[in-house]
Design a protein around this motif. Sequence first.
Motif, PDB file in Angstrom:
ATOM      1  N   LEU A  33     -16.055 -81.648  31.204  1.00 49.73           N
ATOM      2  CA  LEU A  33     -15.321 -80.465  31.653  1.00 49.73           C
ATOM      3  C   LEU A  33     -16.275 -79.438  32.252  1.00 49.73           C
ATOM      4  O   LEU A  33     -15.952 -78.791  33.265  1.00 49.73           O
ATOM      5  CB  LEU A  33     -14.544 -79.863  30.486  1.00 49.73           C
ATOM      6  N   TYR A  37     -15.988 -77.973  36.028  1.00 50.08           N
ATOM      7  CA  TYR A  37     -16.009 -76.541  36.329  1.00 50.08           C
ATOM      8  C   TYR A  37     -17.127 -76.219  37.324  1.00 50.08           C
ATOM      9  O   TYR A  37     -16.944 -75.442  38.267  1.00 50.08           O
ATOM     10  CB  TYR A  37     -16.220 -75.739  35.047  1.00 50.08           C
ATOM     11  N   GLY A 100     -19.700 -68.277  37.079  1.00 55.60           N
ATOM     12  CA  GLY A 100     -18.992 -69.498  36.706  1.00 55.60           C
ATOM     13  C   GLY A 100     -19.892 -70.712  36.688  1.00 55.60           C
ATOM     14  O   GLY A 100     -19.801 -71.549  35.780  1.00 55.60           O
ATOM     15  N   SER A 104     -20.780 -72.823  33.340  1.00 53.75           N
ATOM     16  CA  SER A 104     -20.423 -74.245  33.284  1.00 53.75           C
ATOM     17  C   SER A 104     -21.637 -75.102  32.950  1.00 53.75           C
ATOM     18  O   SER A 104     -21.524 -76.085  32.205  1.00 53.75           O
ATOM     19  CB  SER A 104     -19.806 -74.682  34.613  1.00 53.75           C
ATOM     20  N   LEU A 117     -16.516 -71.460  27.813  1.00 56.94           N
ATOM     21  CA  LEU A 117     -15.174 -71.818  28.261  1.00 56.94           C
ATOM     22  C   LEU A 117     -14.370 -70.579  28.633  1.00 56.94           C
ATOM     23  O   LEU A 117     -13.620 -70.593  29.619  1.00 56.94           O
ATOM     24  CB  LEU A 117     -14.453 -72.608  27.171  1.00 56.94           C
ATOM     25  N   CYS A 120     -15.805 -69.373  32.059  1.00 60.72           N
ATOM     26  CA  CYS A 120     -15.371 -70.258  33.150  1.00 60.72           C
ATOM     27  C   CYS A 120     -13.893 -70.037  33.472  1.00 60.72           C
ATOM     28  O   CYS A 120     -13.508 -69.960  34.649  1.00 60.72           O
ATOM     29  CB  CYS A 120     -15.604 -71.709  32.769  1.00 60.72           C
ATOM     30  N   PHE A 121     -13.075 -69.917  32.447  1.00 61.94           N
ATOM     31  CA  PHE A 121     -11.642 -69.733  32.658  1.00 61.94           C
ATOM     32  C   PHE A 121     -11.364 -68.423  33.377  1.00 61.94           C
ATOM     33  O   PHE A 121     -10.594 -68.381  34.344  1.00 61.94           O
ATOM     34  CB  PHE A 121     -10.913 -69.771  31.316  1.00 61.94           C
ATOM     35  N   PHE A 124     -12.600 -68.559  37.101  1.00 62.21           N
ATOM     36  CA  PHE A 124     -11.788 -69.414  37.964  1.00 62.21           C
ATOM     37  C   PHE A 124     -10.385 -68.842  38.134  1.00 62.21           C
ATOM     38  O   PHE A 124      -9.820 -68.875  39.237  1.00 62.21           O
ATOM     39  CB  PHE A 124     -11.727 -70.827  37.388  1.00 62.21           C
ATOM     40  N   ASP A 140      -5.856 -77.111  40.538  1.00 65.09           N
ATOM     41  CA  ASP A 140      -6.284 -75.835  39.963  1.00 65.09           C
ATOM     42  C   ASP A 140      -5.565 -75.562  38.644  1.00 65.09           C
ATOM     43  O   ASP A 140      -6.172 -75.108  37.671  1.00 65.09           O
ATOM     44  CB  ASP A 140      -6.018 -74.693  40.947  1.00 65.09           C
ATOM     45  N   LEU A 143      -6.982 -77.808  35.831  1.00 65.16           N
ATOM     46  CA  LEU A 143      -8.259 -77.353  35.290  1.00 65.16           C
ATOM     47  C   LEU A 143      -8.092 -76.120  34.415  1.00 65.16           C
ATOM     48  O   LEU A 143      -8.703 -76.026  33.342  1.00 65.16           O
ATOM     49  CB  LEU A 143      -9.228 -77.072  36.435  1.00 65.16           C
ATOM     50  N   GLY A 147      -8.934 -76.141  30.583  1.00 63.52           N
ATOM     51  CA  GLY A 147      -9.988 -75.217  30.171  1.00 63.52           C
ATOM     52  C   GLY A 147      -9.534 -74.253  29.107  1.00 63.52           C
ATOM     53  O   GLY A 147     -10.289 -73.927  28.181  1.00 63.52           O
TER      54      GLY A 147
END
Length: 535
Positions: A33, A37, A100, A104, A117, A120-121, A124, A140, A143, A147
């Motif tokens: 994951l 990312y 990001g 990641s 996490l 990244c969330f 994004f 999208d 993910l 995530g």
Amino acid sequence: MGWSPASAIGWLFDCRREASGRLIPRWLFLRALGLIYFSAFFSLIFQIRGLIGPAGILPAGSYLHAVAQSLGHWVRLWYAPTFLWWSSGPAMLSALCWVGMIASLLLVLNLWPRGMLVICFICFLSFVSAAQDFSGYQSDGMLLEAGFISFFFAPPGFRPGFGRMHPASRASLFLLQWEWFRIYFESGAVKILSGEPQWRHFTAMDEYYQNGPLPTWIGWYVQHLPHWFHAATVYATLALELGLVCMLFLPPRWRIACFFIVTPWQIGVILTANYTFLNYLVLAMGVLLLDDRFVPAILPDRWKQRLDSAVSGTDDVKTTHPEESRGRIRSHWNALKLAASYVVLIWIFYATTAELIWMFARVPLPTSPVTALEPFRIANQYGLFAVMTRGRYEIEFQGSGDGQNWVAYPFRYKPQELNRPPGIYAPYQPRFDWNLWFASLGPWREYSIVPNTEVRLLSNDKDVLALFASNPFAREPPRQIRAVLWQYWFTTLAEKRATGMWWRRQLMGLYAPTLEREPDGEIKVVEWPTVQPRE
């Protein structure tokens, strides 16, 4: 031991009463994951300014200003949850990508996975919420959903290793598996429910490899296999999506067998088409079908011993009592976290289940919990290739200094030069090239990215030009810009041997208005398009 609502909730959501034997699959999935990312942010760093920057094709600032004008202060934040409310300038856009990417990579290295996490969330989601047409893809949503759930799935701590002392809760594991199942099953269901004759007549794959968004050179060769192969592929697709994936709900040996069926299938899709990181994510989620007993059994002995020592241990997680050893405050905090997990994960499960049910019948279920989650893309409905495209069309931008001689702007990824073999780019996602494929299937008035790109090219906007392979008007901007439409076909085996060409094409006509910039800066339409919308 008797069952009660409290004990059932604890059994599902409390990691101290976890689904046993999933430490290795969890470790593998979270590393994958992180790589996915990274691929998403890495591709954005080269495109984001041209896509949604202040001088981009669809500026995020203009979009958010329109949202703010129509919604209240707090409602706008829920409708478009993004850090770009604070700033949508080039520095902020680049920061989203770099932060990001760093987060990641730290997730891949297993450093504070829950914190990474979250970062990244948020990064994004900030892009997706403001990218408009450039983020309307199912990949999208896949993910973001995976995530978000993975925050509850990942072990706590800065360097948790395999997280032996903090196994995943059954609920978080199930929701990730549930997403994996829905991606397949809902995609199979829409193929039948749409009434698409190509799926019913087993012809859907005959030109699939040619007509997808970004073909590959391997797909060129597969396209030329006989019809019986493509018909068998249709049957296998429907059987896998509507039947085989149901093995998820069977005992472990059945789930492991399912893994060895779907994994080669996804690898085949990756090699024959560029669907960005979508197939890589589904491939990674399939690892969750395995368990700690199976994975070491297929590894070399030297790895097996190290893995067994890392996963196994003498501490009995279930016999510890942190509420007794750390006091009442710690006990209340654990109860609060358990309650929050319960509310969020049950909410996601309800929303996704309701959407699955509504695919078959409009059952009168409450819709507000579903719509409330839509801006966050963490409870999605999926359905890939409900309708197959009947032809391959390509939009090409051309510039001219005199209105007579036209020069094409070369693309980086999508088909254009007839002698250039289609490449394999996934999981890299060229969103501009990808969106032009969708635009080619409809009228230009529904896809503002085409006339907006024309306007930017008239002024040699550097951010938009970065989306192309080169600028044929580097000295001065063109006087006129137009967008024409071509229809493309794979060459036959005989044509390829004789000419070396991978493609052949035919000009369909003008797709969007031809624009001209006047000396005073005004832009006028020189010619209106003549191409009719395609079915």
